[in-house]
Design a protein around this motif. Structure first.
Motif, PDB file in Angstrom:
ATOM      1  N   HIS B  90       4.616  -2.889 -11.295  1.00 13.49           N
ATOM      2  CA  HIS B  90       5.323  -4.019 -10.494  1.00 13.49           C
ATOM      3  C   HIS B  90       4.214  -4.832  -9.731  1.00 13.49           C
ATOM      4  O   HIS B  90       3.459  -3.762  -8.915  1.00 13.49           O
ATOM      5  CB  HIS B  90       6.397  -3.498  -9.442  1.00 13.49           C
ATOM      6  CG  HIS B  90       6.871  -4.242  -8.480  1.00 13.49           C
ATOM      7  ND1 HIS B  90       7.488  -5.699  -8.715  1.00 13.49           N
ATOM      8  CD2 HIS B  90       6.653  -4.281  -7.087  1.00 13.49           C
ATOM      9  CE1 HIS B  90       7.620  -6.309  -7.576  1.00 13.49           C
ATOM     10  NE2 HIS B  90       7.023  -5.500  -6.488  1.00 13.49           N
ATOM     11  N   PRO B  91       3.857  -5.781  -9.859  1.00 15.16           N
ATOM     12  CA  PRO B  91       2.749  -6.377  -8.798  1.00 15.16           C
ATOM     13  C   PRO B  91       3.201  -6.336  -7.418  1.00 15.16           C
ATOM     14  O   PRO B  91       4.270  -6.850  -7.240  1.00 15.16           O
ATOM     15  CB  PRO B  91       2.773  -7.959  -9.424  1.00 15.16           C
ATOM     16  CG  PRO B  91       3.962  -8.211 -10.186  1.00 15.16           C
ATOM     17  CD  PRO B  91       4.440  -7.058 -10.596  1.00 15.16           C
ATOM     18  N   ALA B  92       2.355  -5.788  -6.572  1.00 15.68           N
ATOM     19  CA  ALA B  92       2.926  -5.519  -5.290  1.00 15.68           C
ATOM     20  C   ALA B  92       2.024  -6.423  -4.251  1.00 15.68           C
ATOM     21  O   ALA B  92       0.893  -6.297  -4.301  1.00 15.68           O
ATOM     22  CB  ALA B  92       2.825  -4.004  -4.640  1.00 15.68           C
ATOM     23  N   ALA B  93       2.513  -7.246  -3.718  1.00 10.52           N
ATOM     24  CA  ALA B  93       1.877  -8.460  -2.850  1.00 10.52           C
ATOM     25  C   ALA B  93       1.371  -7.752  -1.506  1.00 10.52           C
ATOM     26  O   ALA B  93       1.485  -8.412  -0.511  1.00 10.52           O
ATOM     27  CB  ALA B  93       2.344  -9.699  -2.790  1.00 10.52           C
ATOM     28  N   ASP B  96      -1.484  -2.827   1.746  1.00  7.52           N
ATOM     29  CA  ASP B  96      -1.380  -2.009   2.988  1.00  7.52           C
ATOM     30  C   ASP B  96      -0.098  -1.319   2.555  1.00  7.52           C
ATOM     31  O   ASP B  96       1.032  -1.554   2.258  1.00  7.52           O
ATOM     32  CB  ASP B  96      -0.791  -2.719   4.300  1.00  7.52           C
ATOM     33  CG  ASP B  96      -0.792  -1.891   5.527  1.00  7.52           C
ATOM     34  OD1 ASP B  96      -0.205  -0.854   5.377  1.00  7.52           O
ATOM     35  OD2 ASP B  96      -1.360  -2.196   6.464  1.00  7.52           O
ATOM     36  N   VAL B  99       3.305  -1.528   4.500  1.00  3.14           N
ATOM     37  CA  VAL B  99       3.800  -2.862   4.598  1.00  3.14           C
ATOM     38  C   VAL B  99       4.635  -2.540   3.392  1.00  3.14           C
ATOM     39  O   VAL B  99       5.772  -3.138   3.094  1.00  3.14           O
ATOM     40  CB  VAL B  99       3.034  -3.925   4.625  1.00  3.14           C
ATOM     41  CG1 VAL B  99       3.633  -4.969   4.088  1.00  3.14           C
ATOM     42  CG2 VAL B  99       2.248  -3.887   5.906  1.00  3.14           C
ATOM     43  N   PHE B 100       3.945  -2.225   2.016  1.00  4.55           N
ATOM     44  CA  PHE B 100       4.672  -2.106   0.840  1.00  4.55           C
ATOM     45  C   PHE B 100       5.858  -1.188   0.740  1.00  4.55           C
ATOM     46  O   PHE B 100       6.751  -1.737   0.330  1.00  4.55           O
ATOM     47  CB  PHE B 100       3.670  -1.551  -0.279  1.00  4.55           C
ATOM     48  CG  PHE B 100       4.308  -1.360  -1.482  1.00  4.55           C
ATOM     49  CD1 PHE B 100       4.610  -2.520  -2.459  1.00  4.55           C
ATOM     50  CD2 PHE B 100       4.637   0.099  -2.103  1.00  4.55           C
ATOM     51  CE1 PHE B 100       5.264  -2.234  -3.595  1.00  4.55           C
ATOM     52  CE2 PHE B 100       5.463   0.070  -3.060  1.00  4.55           C
ATOM     53  CZ  PHE B 100       5.802  -0.861  -4.005  1.00  4.55           C
ATOM     54  N   GLY B 103       8.675  -2.566   3.002  1.00  2.00           N
ATOM     55  CA  GLY B 103       9.400  -3.686   2.290  1.00  2.00           C
ATOM     56  C   GLY B 103       9.992  -3.071   1.098  1.00  2.00           C
ATOM     57  O   GLY B 103      11.440  -3.365   0.722  1.00  2.00           O
TER      58      GLY B 103
END
Lengths: 281, 189
Positions: B90-93, B96, B99-100, B103
């Motif tokens: 999964h592309p994680a924007a 950090d 934060v990831f 979220g």
């Protein structure tokens, strides 16, 4: 016993029961402070959840907060020790007061003579005892002042709540941004995983290892679009007899199997997996 | 066994058979045959049915974020046991990890598909560990799922590893497997 009546003063005033209550409260404060500090330290520990750039400011604040709690805990412990010393001293000095009162009582039982040198001596002893008691009280007061100083927030120092709030708000903003950009994709990924998992779960059923004799609608759906669909659908409906445990291999990831394997290796004299670390082919 | 997917690599116990998803039909067939042989399936009808199903499954896996799916059929605690392991990239924007994972934990919570969602430190990486279960027609738990989401260090990528088992007696053992697998996620250089 009324020291005032016999000595003209109470050289060692003090309520032992109240002093014990204070001791109890101070002990509970130390326990609460210690527990709180350990929780904060645990939260900010290096192998905890607070990792990365956004966590750094929060961890720094929590570490500073733990430091303040430690200083406060130390100050309360110091005061507790001073208080216990004071309390212990009261008991001893009040015993001395009781002895002086008893001695004066003996004089009173005899002929009353206010100029009796023995009485004068006892009163001097009472005065000296009062002075010692006052010195001990002053020392306890000084310890209390030190505790008050330790609990006073330094207006010029770091404002930890503000720093913590700033760090948490920055994290929250970054998380909100992440959610806006990526949450839908992640949810979609987990939904896709869930669908594929249901399809893959049919394989152990066909091997005869998992329960379930009826073909799932999902499996029939992909079977309908697959090569050899008729034969596949027939196979899915046919069901598979349960496979005996003896026909299966022991799981390599079961801890008991790992242990047995290691033991068996050692009994045979074979090198243990851990012994091979660092070796090259 | 090492599961290869795009450029990300994770380690999985050798008991797990990866469903072949090679683009070439010949390679897929070879992979399917190898699985049938490893499972010592001799009955021709069973081999044929399972072979056809593996092929149908291969064609379904290649779409979307899922890059690999595998299963095991083993003896665990003296009884037959099985589980599936499915992996998605999964592309994680966010680079950090906090934060990831914060979220991702919130995103998974809002799906309502999990009984519990927690952020954990797996040692090498932060992770989100979500647990759920499927209830059968009889109202009893049919299978238990554990999904672990990890960011790949140094990359704007995340790996989602999900394990499902009907062997409810060994959920803890399987949970250790999926945790280890997720913690091993890395980008091939």
């Amino acid at each position: 016993m009324n020291p005032d009546r016999f000595l003209g003063l109470d050289p060692t005033p003090g309520d032992l029961r109240a002093a014990d209550e204070v001791t109890k409260v101070l002990r509970s404060c130390v326990v609460a402070l210690s527990e709180g500090r350990r929780r904060v330290e645990h939260t900010a520990r290096p192998d905890g959840l607070w990792q990365g750039a956004h966590a750094a400011a929060i961890v720094d604040t929590l570490t500073a907060y733990a430091g303040r709690l430690r200083a406060l805990e130390d100050a309360v412990v110091d005061f507790l020790q001073a208080w216990q010393q004071w309390r212990h001293g009261i008991a001893g000095r009040q015993d001395e007061t009781a002895a002086l009162v008893e001695a004066v009582t003996q004089l009173v039982d005899g002929p009353v003579d206010s100029a009796d040198p023995r009485r004068e001596a006892l009163l001097r002893q009472a005065g000296a005892l009062r002075d010692r008691h006052q010195i001990a009280a002053d020392q306890t007061g000084a310890a209390a002042e030190a505790l008050i100083a330790a609990t006073t927030v330094d207006q010029e120092g770091r404002d930890l709540p503000v720093d913590l709030q700033r760090g948490l708000l920055a994290l929250e903003a970054a998380v909100e941004q992440w959610l806006a950009e990526s949450a839908a994709d992640l949810r979609h990924a987990t939904e896709t995983i869930s669908s594929v998992t249901k399809l893959t779960a049919v394989v152990p059923q066909l091997v005869g290892v998992a329960p379930g004799s009826d073909a799932s609608p999902e499996a029939l759906r992909i079977a309908a679009a697959a090569p050899g669909s008729h034969r596949l659908i027939t196979a899915l409906h046919r069901g598979t007899p349960e496979r005996p445990a003896e026909e299966l291999s022991d799981a390599s990831f079961a801890s008991e199997v790992r242990a047995e394997g290691a033991l068996a290796d050692r009994v045979r004299g074979a090198p243990h997996a851990g012994d091979l670390e660092g070796e090259t082919a | 066994m090492t599961v290869l997917m795009a450029q990300v690599d994770i380690d999985v116990p050798p008991d797990f058979h990866e469903v072949p998803v090679d683009p070439s039909v010949e390679d897929r067939l070879l992979g399917q045959t190898a699985i049938l042989d490893e499972l010592s399936i001799a009955d021709p009808a069973q081999r044929e049915g399972l072979g056809w199903y593996l092929e149908a499954l291969s064609r379904s896996v290649t779409a979307g974020a899922v890059v690999s799916t595998a299963f095991c059929a083993v003896r665990l605690g003296g009884t037959p046991s099985s589980a599936t392991l499915t992996v998605a990239v999964h592309p994680a924007a966010a680079e950090d990890p906090l934060v990831f994972t914060t979220g991702a934990a919130r995103a998974l919570l809002t799906t309502g598909a999990y009984e519990s969602v927690a952020q954990e430190n797996l040692g090498r990486t932060l992770a989100v560990v979500a647990r759920g279960r499927a209830i059968g027609d009889d109202g009893l738990t049919y299978s238990q799922d554990v999904t672990v989401v990890v960011p790949v260090a140094g990359h704007r990528l995340a790996v989602v590893v999900s394990l499902s088992t009907t062997d409810l007696a060994h959920v803890a053992t399987y949970e250790a497997v999926v945790r280890d697998a997720a913690a091993s996620a890395r980008v091939l250089t």
